[in-house]
Enzyme design. Sequence first.
Site, PDB file in Angstrom:
ATOM      1  N   ARG A 283     113.289  75.383  23.416  1.00 22.00           N
ATOM      2  CA  ARG A 283     114.427  74.731  22.748  1.00 22.00           C
ATOM      3  C   ARG A 283     115.742  74.907  23.511  1.00 22.00           C
ATOM      4  O   ARG A 283     116.823  74.871  22.943  1.00 22.00           O
ATOM      5  CB  ARG A 283     114.594  75.222  21.308  1.00 22.00           C
ATOM      6  CG  ARG A 283     113.369  74.940  20.448  1.00 22.00           C
ATOM      7  CD  ARG A 283     113.686  74.958  18.970  1.00 22.00           C
ATOM      8  NE  ARG A 283     112.481  74.760  18.200  1.00 22.00           N
ATOM      9  CZ  ARG A 283     111.734  75.736  17.717  1.00 22.00           C
ATOM     10  NH1 ARG A 283     112.096  76.987  17.902  1.00 22.00           N
ATOM     11  NH2 ARG A 283     110.648  75.474  17.034  1.00 22.00           N
ATOM     12  N   LYS A 305     124.068  64.388  29.670  1.00 20.02           N
ATOM     13  CA  LYS A 305     123.025  63.500  29.131  1.00 20.02           C
ATOM     14  C   LYS A 305     121.757  63.713  29.946  1.00 20.02           C
ATOM     15  O   LYS A 305     121.802  63.699  31.185  1.00 20.02           O
ATOM     16  CB  LYS A 305     123.441  62.039  29.256  1.00 20.02           C
ATOM     17  CG  LYS A 305     124.267  61.526  28.108  1.00 20.02           C
ATOM     18  CD  LYS A 305     124.435  60.011  28.219  1.00 20.02           C
ATOM     19  CE  LYS A 305     125.282  59.471  27.092  1.00 20.02           C
ATOM     20  NZ  LYS A 305     125.512  58.013  27.211  1.00 20.02           N
ATOM     21  N   GLU A 347     128.579  52.917  40.148  1.00 16.36           N
ATOM     22  CA  GLU A 347     129.117  53.740  39.048  1.00 16.36           C
ATOM     23  C   GLU A 347     130.551  54.188  39.368  1.00 16.36           C
ATOM     24  O   GLU A 347     131.363  54.376  38.469  1.00 16.36           O
ATOM     25  CB  GLU A 347     128.223  54.961  38.790  1.00 16.36           C
ATOM     26  CG  GLU A 347     126.825  54.654  38.234  1.00 16.36           C
ATOM     27  CD  GLU A 347     126.803  54.313  36.735  1.00 16.36           C
ATOM     28  OE1 GLU A 347     127.860  54.004  36.155  1.00 16.36           O
ATOM     29  OE2 GLU A 347     125.684  54.339  36.164  1.00 16.36           O
ATOM     30  N   LYS A 389     135.007  60.882  34.466  1.00 13.75           N
ATOM     31  CA  LYS A 389     133.919  61.265  33.552  1.00 13.75           C
ATOM     32  C   LYS A 389     134.279  62.552  32.808  1.00 13.75           C
ATOM     33  O   LYS A 389     134.040  62.688  31.607  1.00 13.75           O
ATOM     34  CB  LYS A 389     132.604  61.415  34.330  1.00 13.75           C
ATOM     35  CG  LYS A 389     131.436  61.700  33.400  1.00 13.75           C
ATOM     36  CD  LYS A 389     130.125  61.120  33.841  1.00 13.75           C
ATOM     37  CE  LYS A 389     129.091  61.297  32.726  1.00 13.75           C
ATOM     38  NZ  LYS A 389     127.776  60.826  33.037  1.00 13.75           N
ATOM     39  N   ARG A 403     133.203  58.171  24.363  1.00 16.57           N
ATOM     40  CA  ARG A 403     132.289  58.290  25.502  1.00 16.57           C
ATOM     41  C   ARG A 403     131.553  56.986  25.802  1.00 16.57           C
ATOM     42  O   ARG A 403     131.142  56.752  26.940  1.00 16.57           O
ATOM     43  CB  ARG A 403     131.289  59.433  25.271  1.00 16.57           C
ATOM     44  CG  ARG A 403     130.372  59.616  26.458  1.00 16.57           C
ATOM     45  CD  ARG A 403     129.635  60.913  26.483  1.00 16.57           C
ATOM     46  NE  ARG A 403     128.799  60.972  27.668  1.00 16.57           N
ATOM     47  CZ  ARG A 403     128.202  62.050  28.108  1.00 16.57           C
ATOM     48  NH1 ARG A 403     128.342  63.184  27.452  1.00 16.57           N
ATOM     49  NH2 ARG A 403     127.464  62.017  29.190  1.00 16.57           N
ATOM     50  N   ASN A 407     129.638  53.533  29.348  1.00 24.56           N
ATOM     51  CA  ASN A 407     128.491  52.635  29.326  1.00 24.56           C
ATOM     52  C   ASN A 407     128.888  51.208  29.725  1.00 24.56           C
ATOM     53  O   ASN A 407     128.081  50.281  29.582  1.00 24.56           O
ATOM     54  CB  ASN A 407     127.888  52.631  27.917  1.00 24.56           C
ATOM     55  CG  ASN A 407     126.401  52.936  27.924  1.00 24.56           C
ATOM     56  OD1 ASN A 407     125.596  52.074  27.621  1.00 24.56           O
ATOM     57  ND2 ASN A 407     126.027  54.148  28.281  1.00 24.56           N
ATOM     58  N   HIS A 410     126.439  48.697  31.084  1.00 23.96           N
ATOM     59  CA  HIS A 410     125.106  49.282  30.964  1.00 23.96           C
ATOM     60  C   HIS A 410     124.196  48.584  29.954  1.00 23.96           C
ATOM     61  O   HIS A 410     122.984  48.739  30.020  1.00 23.96           O
ATOM     62  CB  HIS A 410     125.214  50.775  30.618  1.00 23.96           C
ATOM     63  CG  HIS A 410     125.528  51.626  31.816  1.00 23.96           C
ATOM     64  ND1 HIS A 410     126.688  51.492  32.534  1.00 23.96           N
ATOM     65  CD2 HIS A 410     124.825  52.619  32.430  1.00 23.96           C
ATOM     66  CE1 HIS A 410     126.695  52.369  33.530  1.00 23.96           C
ATOM     67  NE2 HIS A 410     125.570  53.061  33.493  1.00 23.96           N
ATOM     68  N   HIS A 426     119.170  51.873  39.566  1.00 22.65           N
ATOM     69  CA  HIS A 426     120.069  51.872  38.410  1.00 22.65           C
ATOM     70  C   HIS A 426     121.438  51.280  38.794  1.00 22.65           C
ATOM     71  O   HIS A 426     122.002  50.455  38.068  1.00 22.65           O
ATOM     72  CB  HIS A 426     120.225  53.310  37.899  1.00 22.65           C
ATOM     73  CG  HIS A 426     121.193  53.435  36.762  1.00 22.65           C
ATOM     74  ND1 HIS A 426     120.966  52.903  35.510  1.00 22.65           N
ATOM     75  CD2 HIS A 426     122.415  54.033  36.696  1.00 22.65           C
ATOM     76  CE1 HIS A 426     121.992  53.173  34.721  1.00 22.65           C
ATOM     77  NE2 HIS A 426     122.884  53.863  35.412  1.00 22.65           N
TER      78      HIS A 426
END
Length: 520
Positions: A283, A305, A347, A389, A403, A407, A410, A426
């Site tokens: 965990r 992420k 990006e 970022k 946040r 995106n 995206h 990507h």
Amino acid sequence: MSMGLVVIVGPPGSGKTTVGRALAEALGAAFRDADADIVATAGKPIADIFVDDGEEHFRALEREAVRRAVAEHDGVLALGGGAVLAADTRKLLADVPVVHLRVDLAEAVRRNEIDKGRPLLQVNPRATLRRLLEERLPLYREVADIEVDTTGRDVADLTAEIAAKLGVRTVVVGDAEAPYPVLIGRGTVERLPEFLGKAARVAVLHTESTALLAERVGSLLPEGVEATLMELPDAEDGKTVAVAEQCWDALGAEGFTRTDLVVGVGGGAVTDLAGFVAACWLRGVAVVHVPTSLLGAVDAAVGGKTGVNTAAGKNLVGAFHPPRAVLVDLDNFATLPRRDLAAGLAEVVKAGFIADPVILDLVERDPEAALDAADPVVAELVERAIAVKAEVVASDLKEGGLRAILNYGHTFAHAIEKLEKYRWRHGDAVAVGMVYAAHLNALTGRVDLVDRTKAVLESLGLPVAYEAGRWDDLLQAMLIDKKNTGATQRFVLLDALAAPVVVDDVTAEQQREAYERLVG
Ligand SMILES: NC(=O)c1ccc[n+]([C@@H]2O[C@H](COP(=O)([O-])OP(=O)(O)OC[C@H]3O[C@@H](n4cnc5c(N)ncnc54)[C@H](O)[C@@H]3O)[C@@H](O)[C@H]2O)c1
Ligand SMILES: O=C(O)C(=O)C[C@@H](O)[C@H](O)[C@H](O)COP(=O)(O)O
């Protein structure tokens, strides 16, 4: 040549003047001592200022001397031990590289006995020094980018260490509860041992393309810490639940415990997978990222992420799991193919459109330089994109609101990736996705950045169009975008350059029309 300002702080006896002078000499820069400025202004020694005018008056002179020196000086500046007590001074140092020289109590006492005449250490010097060291340590740490323990160290050795570390800039990411450093510079991977915590085992996840570096990472571990190297399938083939499960099996076989560490050495696919493996094992165990692609460095490895792709879509399974540290070693980009460097720049360009248009100016001025990993502009672009970022993530760690602006482009990009069965880079998909978003901006009466978007991306050799006849499938994929709420689609658009908004009222016609305008 101007080197900019470097400030040295530390307690009495930490060697600020001695090390500061040696550092200035090593860097070919000028040395300045804020205490000497105070003496010159007051026309008497510091001890006399304390006796004649009191400490408060001295502190006022000190604040002013530091303010002036920080504004004027180009080189190494040593501050008096108590300068950091002033909140104004600490604020002033926020954007300046600051070196904190530490020293232990016994050595500080010894050094201060040799160098008598410090006003605060006339009576009961040992107890006073202990108190000063304890009280001021958090303040030195608050302002410092680099900390070096000077106890028992040779000046030349210390100077070399500081000079090497100064090539590295640290950006703190994460929120106030869990901040972590992103080290940007050359040779930062060598700093891994600072981030091992209590690990007795380190799993180094990598691909074939980063195998040599993974071995180097393994060799950096001190005696008693064992490395297990795990080679993953390349690119998106490695970002699957099946690959994650194989990693967990290996961690189990090796007996990885909660104090052990996962290190991701590779592009964004590796760091996403490594982060996900670490987030789920027991965990949650710590992960350190060593991004080796430009895209990984400016985006994937930073922000916490993690995830994998599934048949349902891109990154739909994952967890927020901030790393313990990110080591962005600019030297790693030397072997990155040009097409992958360009994909990473997509990006970077995104960060330019949503928040920092200087990025766009830099790329537009000289796209070839941006595509040359050795060019200094790449370091600046990396720093700027990470700064964008970092600022967004600091205020919204888990994408509750702001946040989502990261995106931009995206929604459409992830749909392309799914349709292309994750065979597209990507960054390429994000490039096309930004052109789609630019059309939506214009179609919804916002800002028309279509030509600028296409031009900057094309100058980097990135795709700006997608094939015709795929709308129904693309829409289907966009309907399960993570930003959507229920049946309502949400898009990140721009009201103006660097003014992103998240909207939920883009009509079906506008979405389709943007696609029709995009097809090649
Ligand atoms: N977690 C996030 O916030 C986030 C953000 C952006 C992107 N991502 C994810 O990151 C992935 C894309 O990252 P990427 O563009 O780095 O792709 P990638 O990891 O697939 O790397 C691209 C290619 O470059 C190779 N490579 C990497 N470093 C190299 C080096 N130094 N020398 C030679 N070859 C090298 C890889 O082996 C691969 O073939 C996507 O899966 C995307 O979803 C995640
Ligand atoms: O960090 C974020 O937040 C981003 O959205 C950054 C994106 O550039 C990145 O591609 C991210 O992987 C996309 O996240 P997702 O949640 O849409 O999968």
